[in-house]
Design an enzyme around this catalytic site. Sequence first.
Site, mmCIF file in Angstrom:
data_model
loop_
_atom_site.group_PDB
_atom_site.id
_atom_site.type_symbol
_atom_site.label_atom_id
_atom_site.label_comp_id
_atom_site.label_asym_id
_atom_site.label_seq_id
_atom_site.Cartn_x
_atom_site.Cartn_y
_atom_site.Cartn_z
ATOM 1 C CE LYS A 59 -3.826 1.927 2.801
ATOM 2 N NZ LYS A 59 -4.743 1.637 3.921
ATOM 3 C CB SER A 118 -8.165 3.445 3.101
ATOM 4 O OG SER A 118 -7.305 2.787 4.006
ATOM 5 C CB SER A 163 -8.392 0.417 5.768
ATOM 6 O OG SER A 163 -9.095 1.621 5.690
HETATM 7 N N1 GLN Z 1 -13.111 3.621 6.520
HETATM 8 C C1 GLN Z 1 -12.542 4.012 7.778
HETATM 9 C C2 GLN Z 1 -12.215 5.472 7.762
HETATM 10 O O1 GLN Z 1 -12.497 6.109 6.791
HETATM 11 C C3 GLN Z 1 -11.358 3.151 8.098
HETATM 12 C C4 GLN Z 1 -10.076 3.630 7.522
HETATM 13 C C5 GLN Z 1 -8.925 2.749 7.837
HETATM 14 O O2 GLN Z 1 -9.069 1.661 8.406
HETATM 15 N N2 GLN Z 1 -7.762 3.188 7.478
HETATM 16 O O3 GLN Z 1 -11.687 5.993 8.691
#
Ligand code: GLN
Length: 490
Positions: free
Chosen positions: A78, A153, A177
């Site tokens: 990532k 994400s 994410s």
């Molecule tokens: N979707 C969640 C957020 O927007 C989780 C993001 C993550 O785990 N990095 O914060």
Amino acid sequence: MNKFLTLREAARGIDEKKIKPSELTEELLAETGRLNSDLNAYITVSAEEARRAALAADARQASDSLLSPLDGVPGALKDIVNTKGVRSTSASRILADFVPPYDATVARRLLDAGLVLVGKTNTDEFACGGSTEHSAFGVTRNPWDRERVAGGSSGGSAAAVAAGTCFYAVGTDTGGSIRLPASFCGVSGLKVSYGRVSRSGVTAMASSLDTIGPFARTVEDLALVLEVMAGQDWKDATTPPREVPRYSMSLPDRPEKVMRGLRIGVPKEYFVEGLSPEVEKMVRAAMAEYEENGAVLKEISLPYTKYAVAIYYIIMPAELSANLARYDGIRYGLKPEGEISDIIDQYYKTRDQGFGPEVKRRILTGTYVLSAGYFDAYYRKALKVRTLIKQDFEKAFEDVDVIMTPVSPNPAFKIGEKMNDPLSMYLEDAFTIPASMAGIPALSIPCGFSAEGLPVGLQIIAPQYAEEKLLQVGHAYQTLTDWHRRFPKL
Ligand code: GLN
């Protein structure tokens, strides 16, 4: 085609000299080239680095000195994982040209084990999002349906594995994410216990919640990657001196070995209105599969679940706003456009032009809940509720070995569908955030397909540092099913 192999199979082929790392790498780079302009799973394809690493692996293969089962196998990171000499953007304009002078510990460990780095995968900016739509480099498309999001994400990592452009990928999970995109893209993904994998060199989002974990086609492959990534690191004081089991060696050869007598908690707070009946049916069918093989299902209650999303959106932005304060245009990249009158003006312009709207929204919330008058009312209160959520799980694990739930209320949604409705986007994580709050590990594995042909995931949650158990439980299911062996037509 080799791209349809699992990581384990590719590793075996390399070990037995049936597959040459450089040939495998060329095949996957060609696939990446063919698919990436459409899927946008990678922000940067590091073809040159990959070729160099593959040739070195060829040499080790020839001299019978392979470094690990990952040696010569193409993988991806990532783009929030910093890599020396390879651009690492965190999907932000503010870091668009940042080439780190160091490797994150996870990157170093994987490279030392023989990772052939295909590239750096797309993500929501600074991992803030659930759909990879908040990337300064454009949205990642879901390989199963290109009109839909890949989840987020870590959507790029999930899509890269699903499309067969790499055999495994690293993601981060702060509130869901890894699990959400794994479920949306039909691959396996593991959120580890807080502290199991070093965060050093991975751009911080919310430091008390951030975890780094693997994506792969199978749970067995996750085990192979995790045993390389995990363990103490003096650069991250939250990694304890706790032994890293050989996760891949303790997976059951027969499912009953794990399933017989396994006590599975089914929390009633996760099977509520808003959960799509289709998803519920598949998740329940998966649990029934365990039951048929000797597991015992037990309804449990995690009463504080309903507060998890609310307190996440206090704690996460608070920590995020503090972590993002360092991007001021002095220490890292981005020279703002226009006249600059003084240094304060430079800060303003850099941050105004460098951050996207979702990140700005969170910085505003974060600085607000940390401000003198509101700290106790919001931030401190949220931390207290977080402890209650943790205790919910601790209590539940007195009676059950693992907990099973859906990963998300619905399969992948359409691109653009939730962009103007942050709240409904936030609710996508209602089932993943609680485990993040508790710092405990959770796995997402494919358990079916919707009528529209979209993958659906099962979430399995275990007590802190019980990754070994968690992987065994997930692997047992994959010996009985083949959801994880299906490929999108691309
Ligand atoms: N979707 C969640 C957020 O927007 C989780 C993001 C993550 O785990 N990095 O914060």
